[in-house]
Design an enzyme around this catalytic site. Structure first.
Site, mmCIF file in Angstrom:
data_model
loop_
_atom_site.group_PDB
_atom_site.id
_atom_site.type_symbol
_atom_site.label_atom_id
_atom_site.label_comp_id
_atom_site.label_asym_id
_atom_site.label_seq_id
_atom_site.Cartn_x
_atom_site.Cartn_y
_atom_site.Cartn_z
ATOM 1 N N ASN A 224 0.818 -1.212 0.000
ATOM 2 C CA ASN A 224 0.000 0.000 0.000
ATOM 3 C C ASN A 224 0.857 1.270 0.000
ATOM 4 O O ASN A 224 1.643 1.494 0.934
ATOM 5 C CB ASN A 224 -0.887 -0.029 1.264
ATOM 6 N N HIS B 175 -15.100 -5.440 9.589
ATOM 7 C CA HIS B 175 -14.944 -4.185 10.325
ATOM 8 C C HIS B 175 -16.261 -3.479 10.604
ATOM 9 O O HIS B 175 -16.923 -3.016 9.668
ATOM 10 C CB HIS B 175 -14.082 -3.212 9.518
ATOM 11 N N ARG C 78 -14.698 -6.726 14.406
ATOM 12 C CA ARG C 78 -13.756 -5.696 14.857
ATOM 13 C C ARG C 78 -14.518 -4.390 15.056
ATOM 14 O O ARG C 78 -15.316 -4.012 14.190
ATOM 15 C CB ARG C 78 -12.654 -5.496 13.811
ATOM 16 N N TYR D 163 -8.089 6.277 12.800
ATOM 17 C CA TYR D 163 -7.900 5.066 12.009
ATOM 18 C C TYR D 163 -9.119 4.132 12.142
ATOM 19 O O TYR D 163 -9.644 3.928 13.226
ATOM 20 C CB TYR D 163 -6.640 4.277 12.464
ATOM 21 N N ASP E 252 -8.348 -2.639 16.983
ATOM 22 C CA ASP E 252 -7.015 -2.331 16.452
ATOM 23 C C ASP E 252 -6.565 -0.963 16.965
ATOM 24 O O ASP E 252 -7.163 0.064 16.614
ATOM 25 C CB ASP E 252 -7.101 -2.335 14.911
ATOM 26 N N HIS F 204 -3.660 0.232 16.257
ATOM 27 C CA HIS F 204 -2.883 0.714 15.111
ATOM 28 C C HIS F 204 -1.598 1.460 15.484
ATOM 29 O O HIS F 204 -1.337 2.575 14.987
ATOM 30 C CB HIS F 204 -3.758 1.549 14.172
ATOM 31 N N GLU G 107 -5.191 -5.387 18.968
ATOM 32 C CA GLU G 107 -4.180 -5.452 17.897
ATOM 33 C C GLU G 107 -3.252 -4.246 17.917
ATOM 34 O O GLU G 107 -3.699 -3.117 18.171
ATOM 35 C CB GLU G 107 -4.955 -5.506 16.574
ATOM 36 N N GLU H 92 1.037 -7.236 11.115
ATOM 37 C CA GLU H 92 0.696 -6.982 9.710
ATOM 38 C C GLU H 92 1.817 -6.278 8.968
ATOM 39 O O GLU H 92 1.872 -6.342 7.742
ATOM 40 C CB GLU H 92 -0.617 -6.207 9.598
ATOM 41 N N ARG I 286 -0.010 -11.724 12.840
ATOM 42 C CA ARG I 286 -0.858 -11.188 11.776
ATOM 43 C C ARG I 286 -0.161 -11.032 10.428
ATOM 44 O O ARG I 286 -0.624 -10.287 9.563
ATOM 45 C CB ARG I 286 -1.427 -9.829 12.228
ATOM 46 N N HIS J 114 -3.610 -10.573 8.291
ATOM 47 C CA HIS J 114 -4.078 -9.306 7.760
ATOM 48 C C HIS J 114 -4.918 -9.556 6.502
ATOM 49 O O HIS J 114 -4.518 -10.339 5.643
ATOM 50 C CB HIS J 114 -2.805 -8.540 7.376
ATOM 51 N N ASP K 227 -6.299 -3.727 0.741
ATOM 52 C CA ASP K 227 -5.056 -3.660 -0.040
ATOM 53 C C ASP K 227 -4.379 -5.033 -0.178
ATOM 54 O O ASP K 227 -3.408 -5.159 -0.921
ATOM 55 C CB ASP K 227 -4.076 -2.620 0.527
ATOM 56 N N GLU L 190 -8.778 -11.996 8.842
ATOM 57 C CA GLU L 190 -9.420 -10.699 8.598
ATOM 58 C C GLU L 190 -9.990 -10.681 7.185
ATOM 59 O O GLU L 190 -9.331 -11.120 6.231
ATOM 60 C CB GLU L 190 -8.393 -9.565 8.738
ATOM 61 N N TRP M 161 1.485 5.919 12.327
ATOM 62 C CA TRP M 161 0.076 5.935 11.891
ATOM 63 C C TRP M 161 -0.546 4.598 12.057
ATOM 64 O O TRP M 161 -0.720 3.733 12.385
ATOM 65 C CB TRP M 161 -0.058 6.338 10.409
#
Ligand code: KDG
Ligand code: MG
Length: 404
Positions: free
Chosen positions: A39, A124, A149, A161, A212, A214, A238, A264, A285, A314, A318, A341, A404
């Site tokens: 990504n 999600h 999730r 996020y 998550d 993140h 996560e 991930e 993941r 993951h 993407d 996921e 991020w």
């Protein structure tokens, strides 16, 4: 005489979002597909494949899957990293696909056959505020999903996020530069228990809830968060803190019994060796595409099995339908699989990559087509050129860059 690889093509296309697809054709006319999407770095992997890998594959026996992996990993001196490992991963997937087609068997059969009847997935649910999130959770339950999730907006923050004001969430934004957003760990940490209180009250004890974080928190913040959400009985929490420093997870582990998932962004077994061997996490993941394909992911999950850690790969938008297929085939044949996921795709992505795998009632099925069971629609791919798109950048409220 053994078959030989005759043609290697790299297709970069953007049917709603960018994907890098590798197509390997043998002298016998067997076609294997692999996903190499990273990504926001799609063109780097495409160049790595086109300029440095494709020429090496011409004339190679496609049955030599492990040898080709070792040749592309050890044989080139420079190793690891998302670009290299996604490129190797795409070649590996394509070779397993070819082997399945040659022997007329789905890849899961080549990996030892089924160990489960279906593969549970989580998708999600999100909402900008708690009522919107609860509506989204109800929709997932109506679809028969039991692993959900949950991500919510945070009062005072404009962007968070996993949440969008639009019903279709896509983390990467089109444009020449990443967008920027601000994050306040304190506000997030104070808000999450309120969110989980409402969700648990709605769904009762049986639904498996995931969340998550993140990578946004420091190890001690992560430890505090894991402890503060213990009563909600998460299936997993996560990326509670970035995992380059694998030992940081010990702090989180020692503070709580909330199950932890991470990985991930990992590319090799060495990124998670300590986490697994020292039982600092519960779910690894790594995505098949980003961790060197089926051949290397199998080794990660085998190490995990020995240490009581499960796979929870993951599977956002993407990760293309080709890499998702590889993950589903592995899940069908791997005992220590926790959950897959499955974020889902816009309709055009399903059309661009027609696939034998299916998702319904919270379960994924690999289908029985030979190989990975995924095709490409060349008309769609050739009329959907690459568009620059990036994941956002996060900053703390004082303007410093944050993970991020
Ligand atoms: O490319 C990165 C995204 O796929 C990632 O941010 C999504 O964290 C993610 C997830 O768990 O799906
Ligand atoms: Mg994640």
């Amino acid at each position: 005489m053994a078959d030989r690889i005759e043609r290697v093509e790299v297709l970069v296309a953007s049917p709603t979002r960018n994907y890098v697809t590798l197509r390997v054709t043998t002298a016998d006319g067997i076609v294997g597909l692999g996903d190499a999407t990273v990504n926001g770095r799609e063109l780097s992997v495409a160049s790595y494949l086109r300029d440095h890998v494709a020429p090496l594959l011409i004339g190679v026996d496609p049955n030599r899957i492990e040898d080709t992996w070792q040749y592309l990993y050890r044989g080139v001196y420079w190793r690891r990293g998302p670009v290299t490992m996604a490129a190797i991963g795409a070649v590996d997937m394509a070779l397993w696909d070819i082997l399945g087609k040659r022997t007329n068997q789905p890849v899961y059969q080549l990996l030892g056959g089924r160990v489960r009847d279906g593969i549970p997935y989580y998708s999600h649910a999100f909402g900008w505020d708690i009522p919107a999130l609860l509506d989204s959770v109800r929709e997932h339950q109506e679809r028969g999903e039991t692993f959900i999730r949950v991500q919510s907006g945070v009062p005072g923050l404009d962007k968070v996020y996993g949440v969008s004001k639009d019903p279709n969430y896509e983390p990467a934004g089109r444009g020449a530069r990443p967008s920027e957003e601000h994050f306040d760990p304190g506000a997030y940490m104070r808000h999450l228990p309120k969110v989980l209180t409402a969700v648990r009250e709605l769904v009762g004890p049986d639904v498996k809830l995931l969340h998550d974080a993140h990578h946004r928190l420091t190890p001690i913040q992560g430890a505090r968060l894991a402890k503060s959400v213990e009563e909600f009985d998460l299936f997993w929490l996560e990326d509670v803190t970035p995992a380059e420093d694998q030992d940081a997870f010990r702090l989180v582990r020692n503070a709580s019994t909330t199950p932890l998932a991470v990985g991930e962004v990992f590319n090799t077994i060495w990124d998670c060796q300590r986490l697994i061997e020292e039982r600092l996490i519960d779910y690894v993941r790594t995505a098949v595409v980003h961790a060197g394909g089926i051949s290397h992911s199998r080794k990660i999950f085998a190490l995990a099995e020995v240490h009581g850690v499960k796979a929870g790969p993951h599977g956002p938008s993407d990760v293309s339908p080709i890499a998702l297929a590889a993950s589903i085939h592995m899940a069908a044949a791997t005992h220590n699989w926790g959950v897959q996921e499955y974020m889902g795709y816009p309709a055009l992505v399903h059309e661009a990559f027609p696939h034998a795998w299916s998702a319904s009632d919270g379960m994924l099925q690999p289908g029985d087509a030979p190989g990975l069971g995924v095709d490409i629609d060349e008309d769609i791919l050739s009329t959907s050129p690459y568009v620059p798109a990036y994941l956002p950048t996060a900053r703390t409220l004082d303007g410093a860059v944050l993970d991020w």
